[in-house]
Every structure is written in structure tokens, then in C-alpha cells.
Design an enzyme around this catalytic site. Sequence first.
Site, mmCIF file in Angstrom:
data_model
loop_
_atom_site.group_PDB
_atom_site.id
_atom_site.type_symbol
_atom_site.label_atom_id
_atom_site.label_comp_id
_atom_site.label_asym_id
_atom_site.label_seq_id
_atom_site.Cartn_x
_atom_site.Cartn_y
_atom_site.Cartn_z
ATOM 1 N N ARG A 79 10.679 13.132 25.596
ATOM 2 C CA ARG A 79 9.501 13.403 26.423
ATOM 3 C C ARG A 79 8.867 14.708 25.959
ATOM 4 N NH1 ARG A 79 9.228 16.130 32.010
ATOM 5 N NH2 ARG A 79 7.037 15.843 32.488
ATOM 6 N N HIS A 123 1.094 19.411 31.037
ATOM 7 C CA HIS A 123 2.245 20.212 31.439
ATOM 8 C C HIS A 123 1.784 21.676 31.435
ATOM 9 C CE1 HIS A 123 6.874 20.107 31.686
ATOM 10 N NE2 HIS A 123 6.524 21.348 31.968
ATOM 11 N N GLU A 168 4.634 17.733 37.478
ATOM 12 C CA GLU A 168 4.867 18.618 38.622
ATOM 13 C C GLU A 168 3.584 19.238 39.170
ATOM 14 O OE1 GLU A 168 7.860 21.435 37.474
ATOM 15 O OE2 GLU A 168 9.366 19.904 37.156
ATOM 16 N N ASN A 295 11.668 14.702 38.614
ATOM 17 C CA ASN A 295 12.316 15.933 38.150
ATOM 18 C C ASN A 295 13.163 16.484 39.287
ATOM 19 O OD1 ASN A 295 10.802 15.557 35.885
ATOM 20 N ND2 ASN A 295 9.653 17.482 36.025
ATOM 21 N N TYR A 297 16.398 19.261 40.281
ATOM 22 C CA TYR A 297 17.307 20.338 39.877
ATOM 23 C C TYR A 297 18.247 20.783 40.989
ATOM 24 C CZ TYR A 297 14.463 20.916 35.685
ATOM 25 O OH TYR A 297 13.828 20.697 34.493
ATOM 26 N N GLU A 352 13.264 14.967 34.176
ATOM 27 C CA GLU A 352 13.874 16.280 33.944
ATOM 28 C C GLU A 352 15.070 16.449 34.857
ATOM 29 O OE1 GLU A 352 11.418 19.825 34.290
ATOM 30 O OE2 GLU A 352 9.777 18.833 33.221
HETATM 31 O O1 IFM Z 1 10.901 24.670 32.468
HETATM 32 C C1 IFM Z 1 10.501 23.961 33.588
HETATM 33 C C2 IFM Z 1 9.592 22.822 33.217
HETATM 34 O O2 IFM Z 1 8.479 23.240 32.505
HETATM 35 C C3 IFM Z 1 9.107 22.111 34.453
HETATM 36 N N1 IFM Z 1 10.218 21.745 35.301
HETATM 37 C C4 IFM Z 1 11.203 22.738 35.603
HETATM 38 C C5 IFM Z 1 11.685 23.402 34.334
HETATM 39 C C6 IFM Z 1 12.740 24.486 34.668
HETATM 40 O O3 IFM Z 1 12.204 25.445 35.504
#
Ligand code: IFM
Length: 446
Positions: A79, A123, A168, A295, A297, A352
Site C-alpha cells: 500500500r 495521505h 484517515e 487502520n 493501533y 495499517e
Molecule cells: O504514520 C502514521 C500514518 O501516516 C497514518 N496512520 C498512523 C501512522 C502511525 O502514527
Amino acid sequence: MTTSAQIFPQGFLWGAATAAYQIEGAWDVDGKGESIWDRFSHTPGKVLDNATGDVACDHYHRFQDDVALMKSLGLQAYRLSVSWPRVLPAGAGKANPKGIAFYDRLIDALLEAGIEPFITLYHWDLPVALQDRGGWANRDIAGWFADYAALMVRALGDRVRYWITLNEPWCVAFLGHHWGVHAPGLRDRRLAIQVVHNTLLSHGMALQAIRAAGGSRTQAGITLNFDAKLPATDNPADQAAADAVLDPNYEWFAEPILRGYYTPRILEDAGPDAPVVQPGDMALISARNDFLGVNYYTGSFYRAAGDKPEQVEMPGTEYTLMNWAVVPQGLTALLKRLSRDSRGRLPLYITENGCSYADEISPDGRIHDAKRVAYLRAHFAAAHEAIQAGVDLRGYFVWSLMDNFEWALGYRQWFGVVAVDYATQKRTIKDSGYYLRDVIAANRVL
Ligand code: IFM
């Protein structure tokens, strides 16, 4: 939890992700226009250490080696994002043939290596020329973005099947326009909430443009960022408490895309700052996507405290260098929720997932990033659990292929499964990179 034989479905796509400004460098080369991140990072005091993406991982000049690296890891998909000002220096109008030629060569190199490209069109590196016309706060951006999308699909759509409109948009709106910590660095809540709407509108218009310019195999979607809000215990009151927490990522973005409206409670929270919505907008915004990029985290926990939810720390929680709690079970919950809210009809990709930890090169020259390996293993298992529960999850992109420019935090976060020595541009595969390679080869959690 890791159990025996956590095998992923046949055809499940494994990959890694990056973004143009974070890795390409070559910020003013071959006719590229200035982006809002060039301008922001060149403004003293905006980025830690006043770091910039001027050189970053110099991927613009080293993409062939980087593709070879991807191949050596067995990546099945990659990606990447296109830098809008590299291909359209003024944002609209005349295209830059050298900019397009770069992506053309990159795509050919990927295909030759047997790697499926997924392209993100936005992005975060908007052409400054468009910012000067109001940027995302100007509703006209939907048309500019759709034209740019069509240009790229016309240029690469014969070889690229998967298109992601925006990455995002929550970050675009709030980090860029409310808190001012990302480009363009504005601090205006009302503007930020209008940007929410304009990014969604741009997505809707771009979907149409991509489909009109692309072939019948074209797949188009968007990538949203989420965190999970989980109950601290199995107690239904705690579940109700977690559900009662406002979820701006979900309510400003997933709800309108999946169901065609902003939730009453998010509009109530916006109050006088609620966006201006024109007739027909919500139909455009909720048009069918071919897939949704997720995405993920981190997550947080809540319990009922009187009639209010209270956030709690769970004992033993691990935190990454970003100070993000490691909550793999949140990924399972999120994927199930998205599947339910789209009535199982929307294929999902994790576009992500990953973590930042400070790495050390050990005397044997290797990078034994055991915490990153553990993070990935736990999240792979969480994704597998969601698939077992019936979620239509089609692929998984680790963030990130290599260490890179982490926006306002410069080069002091390390998300890569490959390390980059910025002084020499030497790449070193970390243990997590080898782990990813082995997982891909086995198509199961190891
Ligand atoms: O590095 C970023 C990415 O550009 C967008 N999503 C989160 C990642 C980590 O913060």
C-alpha cells in the site's frame, strides 16, 4: 490468544504500507509542486527537531531496491500513496509527466515482483496551491479531488486494481484543522468539522470518478482510523458505559459512509459547529464502497461510574513508544462491529496496524525487536479470531514497511519492520520483518 493452526483463508493478502511524504523525499525534484507538509515542516517549531520529509527514506531514488526488499519479505501486496503535488504541481490543471512517470515505474516494478499495489490517493500532502484556495475547508475540493483521482486511474488503472481515496480523514480534519499539530496547522473547530464533511464528499465524488475511469475489475474504498472503546469487565453496565462514550472516528466517518447519516449525538456535540450539508450530499457519501480500509493501533477501557462512563487503566497493559496501549482484542471487536454495521456486505482490509518502539542494533548486527513481534503476533491472532467469527477480512497491511517520517514527531518514532539508517539510507530487516515474512509464507499466525 495464539492457539494451534490459526490459518488464514486462501487468497488472504499480506502486505505492508507506507505513504509518499513519509518515505519519498525528493520534495522539489522533477517538477513536483510544494505540499502543505513541505510548508509545515519547513516552518521552524512545527515538527520535533525541525525534521522534514525533504529526503526521508529517499524512496524516490531507491524504489527499485525497496521493491526488491519487499519481494525478499514475500509481500503479496503493498500500500503506497501518491503525492498529489508530484503529479499535479498546482493541484489542478496541468499534470507533471515526470511525476506520473515515477509512479508508473514503481507500479511496474511491483508487478514484476509479483506484488499487488494498493494506491491511496490522499495521505495528507495537499498541494499548497489548493490550500491557498481554502484546501479541505473549501467545498470545491471535491471536484479537484475527483479530477485528480481520474487522472491517476487513467494513468495507472490498467495495472492497479485497488484504489483508496483518502487515508484517515479524521486526522486531516482534527489534527490539521482543530488542534493544528498537522499541516496546515489551523486551530478552528468549526472549520475542522466542515473539513470532515468535505473529505467525505470528496471521497464520494472520487468513488464515481475512479469507477468511471477504471475497468470492471477496479475496487475502490476509503481508509478510516479507529480506536476501540471496550468495557473493563463483562458486566453489561460496563458495556453500556463503553457504548456511551462518544466515538468521533466512528460517528463522523464510519456512520455516514455505512449508513448515510451523522449520529444525532455527534451533531449535538458539534452544536453550532455542525457541518453545512447540502441536499444529495449524504447519498453521495454513503454510496457503496467495494471495500473499507481499517487502520487500528490502540484501544481504551471503560466502566460504569454512576450514570457516566469512566475510563480505566487495565493492570498490566503494555504501551508502545507512542504511549498507545496495546489492545489486540479491540481489533477483533472493531472488525466485528464494522461487519455488523455493514450487514456483512463490505469486504474489510486492515490497511495499517503496527507499533513504534525504539530499536537497538545488537552486536550481531541484527535488530531483535521482540516487542514489535509480540505486538504483530497478538494482532494477527485478533484478526484471525474476527475471521473465525464470520468477518469478511481480505487482507492485512503492516504499518510500516520501513521506519519513516512520523509527521510532527519527525524521525523519533520507529514503526518499520525494516530499519532505516537515515545517514546512509541503509535498510536492515528487523526480526519483525523476518517474522512477517514467515507468517506470509505460512499464511498463519506463528
Ligand atoms: O504514520 C502514521 C500514518 O501516516 C497514518 N496512520 C498512523 C501512522 C502511525 O502514527
